[in-house]
Design a protein around this motif. Sequence first.
Motif, mmCIF file in Angstrom:
data_model
loop_
_atom_site.group_PDB
_atom_site.id
_atom_site.type_symbol
_atom_site.label_atom_id
_atom_site.label_comp_id
_atom_site.label_asym_id
_atom_site.label_seq_id
_atom_site.Cartn_x
_atom_site.Cartn_y
_atom_site.Cartn_z
ATOM 1 N N ASN A 138 -20.619 -30.427 -4.646
ATOM 2 C CA ASN A 138 -19.669 -31.532 -4.769
ATOM 3 C C ASN A 138 -19.397 -32.174 -3.417
ATOM 4 O O ASN A 138 -19.398 -31.511 -2.377
ATOM 5 C CB ASN A 138 -18.347 -31.031 -5.367
ATOM 6 N N GLN A 139 -19.145 -33.476 -3.435
ATOM 7 C CA GLN A 139 -18.788 -34.203 -2.219
ATOM 8 C C GLN A 139 -17.434 -33.722 -1.698
ATOM 9 O O GLN A 139 -16.563 -33.311 -2.463
ATOM 10 C CB GLN A 139 -18.724 -35.700 -2.508
ATOM 11 N N GLY A 175 -15.306 -35.657 0.094
ATOM 12 C CA GLY A 175 -14.323 -36.725 0.197
ATOM 13 C C GLY A 175 -13.960 -37.062 1.631
ATOM 14 O O GLY A 175 -12.925 -37.674 1.896
ATOM 15 N N HIS A 192 -4.541 -35.908 1.042
ATOM 16 C CA HIS A 192 -4.473 -36.544 -0.271
ATOM 17 C C HIS A 192 -3.464 -37.689 -0.291
ATOM 18 O O HIS A 192 -2.307 -37.525 0.116
ATOM 19 C CB HIS A 192 -4.100 -35.495 -1.323
ATOM 20 N N ARG A 227 -8.983 -41.079 -2.684
ATOM 21 C CA ARG A 227 -8.449 -40.387 -3.853
ATOM 22 C C ARG A 227 -9.109 -39.020 -3.979
ATOM 23 O O ARG A 227 -10.132 -38.739 -3.359
ATOM 24 C CB ARG A 227 -8.707 -41.210 -5.115
ATOM 25 N N SER A 228 -8.551 -38.186 -4.823
ATOM 26 C CA SER A 228 -9.027 -36.806 -4.929
ATOM 27 C C SER A 228 -10.467 -36.712 -5.415
ATOM 28 O O SER A 228 -11.183 -35.779 -5.073
ATOM 29 C CB SER A 228 -8.108 -36.008 -5.859
ATOM 30 N N ASN A 229 -10.917 -37.672 -6.223
ATOM 31 C CA ASN A 229 -12.269 -37.610 -6.777
ATOM 32 C C ASN A 229 -13.272 -38.479 -6.020
ATOM 33 O O ASN A 229 -14.409 -38.647 -6.465
ATOM 34 C CB ASN A 229 -12.251 -38.030 -8.257
ATOM 35 N N ASP A 230 -12.857 -39.048 -4.893
ATOM 36 C CA ASP A 230 -13.761 -39.897 -4.116
ATOM 37 C C ASP A 230 -14.861 -39.068 -3.464
ATOM 38 O O ASP A 230 -14.649 -37.923 -3.054
ATOM 39 C CB ASP A 230 -12.997 -40.638 -3.017
ATOM 40 N N GLY A 231 -16.046 -39.669 -3.340
ATOM 41 C CA GLY A 231 -17.115 -39.047 -2.571
ATOM 42 C C GLY A 231 -16.932 -39.351 -1.094
ATOM 43 O O GLY A 231 -15.948 -39.972 -0.676
#
Length: 228
Positions: free
Chosen positions: A115-116, A118, A153, A174-178
């Motif tokens: 996973n990235q 962020g 965050h 954001r929390s799901n950003d790469g």
Amino acid sequence: MKNLIIISCIAFFQFCNAQNVFLTKVEKTSDNKDQTLFKIQDEVKKAEYLGEIEVQGYSKDDAAVFSSVYKKAKEIGANAFSLKPFETIDGSTQPFNPSNYRLNLYFISREKLLNQTGYIYLFASSDKEQKISINKKDLILPHRSFFILKPKHEEVYVISTKKLLGSTIKLQPRSNDGNQYFQMSSTKIKSDDSGRGGLNLKSGDIIGLEKSFAEFLSIIYQEVKQSN
């Protein structure tokens, strides 16, 4: 005779500053349509090894070098790479040399990629240091270096090149950003070639980078650690 000497010197200088990319080893090929070229580290054990590239010679034109690396990688279907350090006689790893380095090439399926994080990657240019500001805190990036900003965050980050007519960007990851990648370049003043005399002023820039190219830069540039 004098002209011949001058031409020979120019040719020698160009040769010394040329950078060549060689596909030095092909273990196998992979038939796929993936257009990306990712940097991998821990994922290496899950990837399929395809071959090896060696880069010889120094160049400031990192985009051109990456283009050559990318084309060689795609010749055998690679979509990932990792640095393959040279070793000394006693088996220890040699420091990275931008004039000569090797890259291992792989194919890896997307679901096996980690996973990235962020993070925000900020790269200097290939030939000049860059002074930047992150939320009004100054940071100097030497040429061929980069800084990894690990954002908190929902916090807003204002990044500026701190030069006359320089650029500023505002980011709120954001929390799901790469990962996000940017290259910083200073304001440049050069002579006016229009025939009217004077100077041309070019605004400093913050340029968003494509992921594959940015991850290549993170291999050949030196990471800068922020002091406390």
